[in-house]
Scaffold this active site. Structure first.
Site, PDB file in Angstrom:
ATOM      1  N   LYS A   1       2.439  -6.684   4.126  1.00  0.00           N
ATOM      2  CA  LYS A   1       2.715  -6.076   2.802  1.00  0.00           C
ATOM      3  C   LYS A   1       3.948  -5.188   2.914  1.00  0.00           C
ATOM      4  O   LYS A   1       4.851  -5.255   2.080  1.00  0.00           O
ATOM      5  CB  LYS A   1       1.528  -5.239   2.366  1.00  0.00           C
ATOM      6  N   ASN A   2       4.010  -4.379   3.961  1.00  0.00           N
ATOM      7  CA  ASN A   2       5.062  -3.367   4.063  1.00  0.00           C
ATOM      8  C   ASN A   2       6.400  -3.926   4.521  1.00  0.00           C
ATOM      9  O   ASN A   2       7.411  -3.220   4.462  1.00  0.00           O
ATOM     10  CB  ASN A   2       4.607  -2.212   4.941  1.00  0.00           C
TER      11      ASN A   2
ATOM     12  N   ARG B  57       4.447   3.023  -5.416  1.00  0.00           N
ATOM     13  CA  ARG B  57       5.519   3.893  -4.940  1.00  0.00           C
ATOM     14  C   ARG B  57       6.679   3.123  -4.326  1.00  0.00           C
ATOM     15  O   ARG B  57       7.821   3.522  -4.427  1.00  0.00           O
ATOM     16  CB  ARG B  57       4.983   4.878  -3.907  1.00  0.00           C
TER      17      ARG B  57
ATOM     18  N   CYS C 266       0.724  10.331  -4.698  1.00  0.00           N
ATOM     19  CA  CYS C 266      -0.438   9.435  -4.724  1.00  0.00           C
ATOM     20  C   CYS C 266      -1.570  10.190  -4.016  1.00  0.00           C
ATOM     21  O   CYS C 266      -1.412  11.340  -3.632  1.00  0.00           O
ATOM     22  CB  CYS C 266      -0.127   8.122  -4.014  1.00  0.00           C
TER      23      CYS C 266
ATOM     24  N   SER D  99      11.789   8.580   7.876  1.00  0.00           N
ATOM     25  CA  SER D  99      11.167   8.034   6.672  1.00  0.00           C
ATOM     26  C   SER D  99      11.400   6.525   6.630  1.00  0.00           C
ATOM     27  O   SER D  99      12.553   6.069   6.624  1.00  0.00           O
ATOM     28  CB  SER D  99      11.781   8.665   5.410  1.00  0.00           C
ATOM     29  N   VAL D 100      10.323   5.757   6.572  1.00  0.00           N
ATOM     30  CA  VAL D 100      10.435   4.290   6.496  1.00  0.00           C
ATOM     31  C   VAL D 100      11.192   3.894   5.228  1.00  0.00           C
ATOM     32  O   VAL D 100      12.206   3.190   5.283  1.00  0.00           O
ATOM     33  CB  VAL D 100       9.039   3.643   6.523  1.00  0.00           C
TER      34      VAL D 100
ATOM     35  N   ASP E 121      -1.304   4.346   9.235  1.00  0.00           N
ATOM     36  CA  ASP E 121      -2.042   3.378   8.416  1.00  0.00           C
ATOM     37  C   ASP E 121      -3.270   2.828   9.111  1.00  0.00           C
ATOM     38  O   ASP E 121      -4.033   2.083   8.500  1.00  0.00           O
ATOM     39  CB  ASP E 121      -1.131   2.213   8.001  1.00  0.00           C
TER      40      ASP E 121
ATOM     41  N   ILE F  35       1.468  12.549   9.599  1.00  0.00           N
ATOM     42  CA  ILE F  35       2.434  11.981   8.654  1.00  0.00           C
ATOM     43  C   ILE F  35       2.161  12.396   7.212  1.00  0.00           C
ATOM     44  O   ILE F  35       3.064  12.823   6.508  1.00  0.00           O
ATOM     45  CB  ILE F  35       2.441  10.422   8.760  1.00  0.00           C
TER      46      ILE F  35
ATOM     47  N   ARG G  90      -4.963  -3.835  -2.960  1.00  0.00           N
ATOM     48  CA  ARG G  90      -3.520  -3.571  -2.940  1.00  0.00           C
ATOM     49  C   ARG G  90      -2.917  -4.037  -1.615  1.00  0.00           C
ATOM     50  O   ARG G  90      -1.743  -4.360  -1.538  1.00  0.00           O
ATOM     51  CB  ARG G  90      -3.253  -2.070  -3.099  1.00  0.00           C
TER      52      ARG G  90
HETATM   53  C1  EPZ Z   1       5.711   3.581   4.332  1.00  0.00           C
HETATM   54  O1  EPZ Z   1       5.616   4.509   3.267  1.00  0.00           O
HETATM   55  C2  EPZ Z   1       4.517   2.652   4.176  1.00  0.00           C
HETATM   56  N1  EPZ Z   1       4.593   1.963   2.887  1.00  0.00           N
HETATM   57  C3  EPZ Z   1       3.224   3.461   4.258  1.00  0.00           C
HETATM   58  O2  EPZ Z   1       2.135   2.550   4.177  1.00  0.00           O
HETATM   59  C4  EPZ Z   1       3.179   4.166   5.614  1.00  0.00           C
HETATM   60  O3  EPZ Z   1       2.021   4.950   5.704  1.00  0.00           O
HETATM   61  C5  EPZ Z   1       4.436   5.039   5.767  1.00  0.00           C
HETATM   62  O4  EPZ Z   1       5.624   4.232   5.607  1.00  0.00           O
HETATM   63  C6  EPZ Z   1       4.500   5.709   7.132  1.00  0.00           C
HETATM   64  O5  EPZ Z   1       4.514   4.723   8.135  1.00  0.00           O
HETATM   65  C7  EPZ Z   1       5.436   0.916   2.758  1.00  0.00           C
HETATM   66  O6  EPZ Z   1       6.146   0.548   3.684  1.00  0.00           O
HETATM   67  C8  EPZ Z   1       5.455   0.245   1.416  1.00  0.00           C
HETATM   68  P1  EPZ Z   1       7.698   7.563   4.747  1.00  0.00           P
HETATM   69  P2  EPZ Z   1       6.857   5.524   2.972  1.00  0.00           P
HETATM   70  O7  EPZ Z   1       8.851   7.710   3.836  1.00  0.00           O
HETATM   71  O8  EPZ Z   1       8.135   4.838   3.233  1.00  0.00           O
HETATM   72  C9  EPZ Z   1       7.743  12.199   3.914  1.00  0.00           C
HETATM   73  C10 EPZ Z   1       0.090   1.718   3.405  1.00  0.00           C
HETATM   74  O9  EPZ Z   1      -1.066   2.156   3.558  1.00  0.00           O
HETATM   75  N2  EPZ Z   1       8.946  11.920   3.094  1.00  0.00           N
HETATM   76  O10 EPZ Z   1       7.926   7.071   6.139  1.00  0.00           O
HETATM   77  O11 EPZ Z   1       6.647   6.121   1.633  1.00  0.00           O
HETATM   78  C11 EPZ Z   1       6.480  11.585   3.313  1.00  0.00           C
HETATM   79  O12 EPZ Z   1       5.925  12.446   2.337  1.00  0.00           O
HETATM   80  C12 EPZ Z   1       1.222   2.669   3.075  1.00  0.00           C
HETATM   81  O13 EPZ Z   1       0.419   0.507   3.535  1.00  0.00           O
HETATM   82  C13 EPZ Z   1       9.681  12.999   2.605  1.00  0.00           C
HETATM   83  O14 EPZ Z   1       9.357  14.167   2.835  1.00  0.00           O
HETATM   84  O15 EPZ Z   1       6.603   6.617   4.080  1.00  0.00           O
HETATM   85  C14 EPZ Z   1       5.599  11.442   4.512  1.00  0.00           C
HETATM   86  O16 EPZ Z   1       4.974  12.669   4.783  1.00  0.00           O
HETATM   87  C15 EPZ Z   1       0.729   4.095   2.843  1.00  0.00           C
HETATM   88  N3  EPZ Z   1      10.787  12.743   1.853  1.00  0.00           N
HETATM   89  C16 EPZ Z   1       6.585  11.117   5.645  1.00  0.00           C
HETATM   90  O17 EPZ Z   1       7.869  11.526   5.177  1.00  0.00           O
HETATM   91  C17 EPZ Z   1      11.199  11.463   1.577  1.00  0.00           C
HETATM   92  O18 EPZ Z   1      12.231  11.289   0.903  1.00  0.00           O
HETATM   93  C18 EPZ Z   1       6.668   9.630   5.981  1.00  0.00           C
HETATM   94  O19 EPZ Z   1       6.899   8.941   4.775  1.00  0.00           O
HETATM   95  C19 EPZ Z   1      10.436  10.388   2.080  1.00  0.00           C
HETATM   96  C20 EPZ Z   1       9.316  10.642   2.840  1.00  0.00           C
END
Ligand code: EPZ
Length: 425
Positions: free
Chosen positions: A22-23, A95, A119, A167-168, A309, A331, A401
């Site tokens: 999915k991701n 998101r 969320c 950040s992914v 995850d 995270i 989802r």
């Molecule tokens: C991706 O979300 C995944 N979703 C998430 O999977 C996964 O948990 C997450 O990466 C971490 O591995 C998809 O790929 C669609 P991040 P993402 O930006 O990109 C903070 C699932 O269950 N942050 O790496 O949104 C954020 O709040 C989902 O499949 C900022 O502060 O995650 C978090 O605490 C859930 N500012 C941390 O960084 C930003 O601009 C990591 O978030 C962006 C993120």
């Protein structure tokens, strides 16, 4: 709303085939904005995928399922004019919709994308995404809940992006914006997840110039256009780990196919230390009935660390180990909502800040529980498989989802699991 009913205590047997990630699928779908035409294979048929396709359609992209039955192959065409406004009512549903920001901005010079909002698991800010676009020369305005981004005449300009935190999504948006920017972009403290690597590999096949894939420093030389390709999406590593835990928690011998064991090395290290018996081959894993499970102590972190995850699912498994386990969530700020529900099933877990303290060994007893988010719902299904008696998991739209046909895959291996529709009270 639908619920899933499980009569626990059954051992499973047979083979489970893993779906596409999915991701990895979500950013790759967004990347179709860049290429004009794109075919993606091994796309999981999920609610989040449909949400992204609805958003892309609202932007003027056309798509069709190539395999009408399973809907795992999709052909996308964005050669017609692409609108650059991603509406709130579509973005708020999922998101990852925010991943259209980089592609829209770099392709059309303008993007108006609704802020996705938080969320269940956290506030989910997008400041790092905005920082990356600004660093590539975009003017950014935040207005009535939208990010409005404009590039200067001539498009985005390559630059050095130094992410303060990993950040992914922000890495993926930055990469998709930079591949059509003018000049060189260096992204430091880049996310290294396999899903980020899959996006980069597909973009390189389209003609992008990307070095450092899979490392924390990615270097991109901008090009002027990208060509149509067909890309097979990587297996879903989170689904793999979820089914491995399903095998262990039901003391089953299960064979899990169509996986990439390189993507789950840290997870395999952890479950081996817990005493899980398994054998890995090229793209499959055999899980055998394991004896007593040892407790676990781990912290979630960005790849190649332990995936957040899988945190909810390993908490469920830790409940069945002998001794005290400690699992720290580093995270997301609110990713323990499965814990009160697991305690209702007989677990003995307390929370101290971002640490879950699990006293094993518990015995799960079936009860009615409520799913609160995608991975929490998976942890409740796993507990239900091991529980004595009947477990009813409500609000399983969360589950749908991110897991393709999880109940069908489990029942095909002998689990007593089925869906019911809840009549509105
Ligand atoms: C991706 O979300 C995944 N979703 C998430 O999977 C996964 O948990 C997450 O990466 C971490 O591995 C998809 O790929 C669609 P991040 P993402 O930006 O990109 C903070 C699932 O269950 N942050 O790496 O949104 C954020 O709040 C989902 O499949 C900022 O502060 O995650 C978090 O605490 C859930 N500012 C941390 O960084 C930003 O601009 C990591 O978030 C962006 C993120």
């Amino acid at each position: 709303m639908e619920s899933i009913i499980i009569k626990g205590g059954k051992t499973l047997k047979g083979t489970i085939n893993i779906s596409g990630s999915k991701n990895a699928s979500l950013p790759l779908l967004a990347s179709s904005i860049l290429a004009g035409k794109l075919q993606l294979n091994n796309v999981p048929y999920l609610a989040d995928i449909t949400s992204m396709l609805d958003l892309l359609s609202s932007l003027g992209l056309k798509y069709k399922y190539i395999d009408k039955k399973n809907k795992n192959s999709i052909f996308l065409d964005s050669t017609d004019k692409v609108s650059s406004i991603a509406e709130y009512n579509l973005v708020r549903k999922m998101r990852a919709s925010f991943l259209v920001l980089g592609p829209l901005l770099t392709r059309t010079g303008f993007a108006k994308v609704s802020l996705p909002g938080g969320c269940a698991i956290g506030l989910r800010p997008v400041d790092l995404h905005v920082y990356a676009m600004k660093t590539l020369g975009a003017e950014i305005e935040l207005n009535d809940g939208y990010v409005i981004a404009k590039s200067k005449k001539g498009g985005l300009i390559g630059n050095k992006i130094k992410f303060p935190d990993i950040s992914v999504g922000a890495t993926e948006n930055a990469i998709m914006a930079a591949v059509l920017a003018r000049g060189e972009t260096i992204i430091k403290n880049s996310a290294r997840e396999p899903e980020v690597q899959d996006l980069c590999n597909c973009l390189v096949a389209m003609g992008a110039k990307i070095d450092g894939i899979g490392t924390s420093v990615i270097t991109i030389q901008g090009v002027t256009d990208l060509k149509q390709v067909t890309h097979d999406i990587i297996p879903d590593r989170i689904e793999v780990c979820t089914f491995i835990i399903a095998a262990v928690i039901t003391q089953s011998h299960l064979s899990i196919h169509k996986i990439n064991t390189n993507h789950i090395k840290y997870f395999l290290k952890i479950i081996e230390e817990m005493g899980v018996n398994f054998k890995i081959e090229k793209n499959k894993i055999e899980v055998f009935k394991s004896g007593i499970l040892k407790p676990v102590s781990l912290k979630t972190s960005a790849y190649p660390g332990f995936p957040t995850d899988i945190q909810a699912q390993i908490v469920t498994l830790a409940c069945l180990s002998i001794g005290n386990s400690e699992i720290q969530e580093n995270i997301f700020e609110n990713r323990f909502m499965h814990i009160p529900e697991l305690n209702r099933l007989g677990a003995n877990i307390s929370i101290e800040g971002n640490k879950a303290l699990i006293k094993g060994k518990s015995s799960f007893v079936g009860a009615e529980v409520m799913a609160t988010d995608l991975r929490a719902s998976a942890s409740l299904i796993l507990a239900g498989l091991a529980a004595k008696g009947i477990t009813k998991v409500n609000r399983v739209y969360h589950l749908d989802r991110g897991y393709e046909k999880i109940d069908q895959k489990l029942s095909a291996c002998g689990a007593e699991i089925y869906r019911t529709k809840n009549e509105r009270p």
